[in-house]
Design an enzyme around this catalytic site. Structure first.
Site, PDB file in Angstrom:
ATOM      1  CB  ILE A  80      31.958 -14.907 -48.078  1.00  0.00           C
ATOM      2  CG1 ILE A  80      32.148 -14.003 -46.852  1.00  0.00           C
ATOM      3  CG2 ILE A  80      31.277 -16.199 -47.696  1.00  0.00           C
ATOM      4  CD1 ILE A  80      30.842 -13.600 -46.171  1.00  0.00           C
ATOM      5  CB  SER A  81      37.593 -14.831 -46.570  1.00  0.00           C
ATOM      6  OG  SER A  81      38.217 -14.467 -47.767  1.00  0.00           O
ATOM      7  CD  GLN A  82      38.805 -20.797 -42.190  1.00  0.00           C
ATOM      8  OE1 GLN A  82      39.632 -20.878 -43.103  1.00  0.00           O
ATOM      9  NE2 GLN A  82      38.917 -21.484 -41.068  1.00  0.00           N
TER      10      GLN A  82
END
Length: 212
Positions: free
Chosen positions: A61-63
């Site tokens: 899950i992206s920053q």
């Protein structure tokens, strides 16, 4: 609410402001989307840290900063009605976009990730996201043109099919890997071709072809 409290989300939004996110629409969307729902329960205590987290299937899950940065770049051209996301993953980026645009179309090559994100959209009552199990390089031609396209994995070349699915004036925001380094690019399609802006260094999982 504990770690999912408003105060925890406030701190995350404060960090994004400190790092240069200015669009209040984007900050509000980040505030409203329950990121803890998009990570494994064992990692939920870290959900509002400004960091990428594993979601299985060798994906992340992206920053939050990167989600906000890409979304802000996409919206900088004006209000968007129809956006394509390439790489559904956990569904978090699509959920943020769903707060900001009329229709989100998202494609994912890994069937198991798509299944869980579909269930999550339904549970969170996010009804303006359409999903498809497909190779992201091909986009979603049956729904083109799109006002904006976000790619959440790093390609080695800019997929021509995606550029072709942009409306005139539309924007493609994606990481591109060159010479061992990834750069975040914003490509705007005009009447006479495309203009490209470099938004800085990033780190994403690689964009793979085929279905899984």
């Amino acid at each position: 609410m504990g770690m999912t409290s408003r105060g925890t989300r406030d701190r995350l939004v404060g960090r994004l402001r400190e790092h240069g996110i200015r669009d209040e629409r984007v900050l509000s969307a980040i505030m409203n989307v329950p990121r803890h729902e998009f990570v494994d329960e064992a990692l939920s205590s870290r959900a509002y840290e400004d960091t990428a987290l594993p979601i299985g299937q060798s994906q992340t899950i992206s920053q939050p900063y990167i989600v906000a940065r890409m979304t802000e770049a996409l919206l900088a051209g004006g209000t968007l009605a129809k956006v394509l996301e390439v790489g559904t993953g956990s569904g978090y980026q699509a959920a943020v976009l769903a707060q900001l645009v009329s229709e989100v179309y998202t494609v994912e090559r890994i069937k198991e990730l798509l299944r869980s994100s579909r269930q999550l959209f339904h549970r969170l009552k996010i009804f303006n996201v359409r999903t498809r199990h497909a190779d992201g390089h091909l986009g979603w031609p049956g729904q083109a043109p799109f006002d904006g396209i976000i790619v959440t994995a790093a390609a080695r070349t800019i997929p021509e099919d995606l550029v072709a699915q942009l409306a005139i004036g539309g924007r493609l925001v994606m990481p591109l890997e060159r010479d061992g380094e990834q750069r975040l690019l914003m490509i705007q399609r005009g009447e006479d071709g495309c203009e490209t802006a470099d938004l800085g260094a990033v780190v994403f999982v690689p964009m793979l072809a085929g279905l899984s």
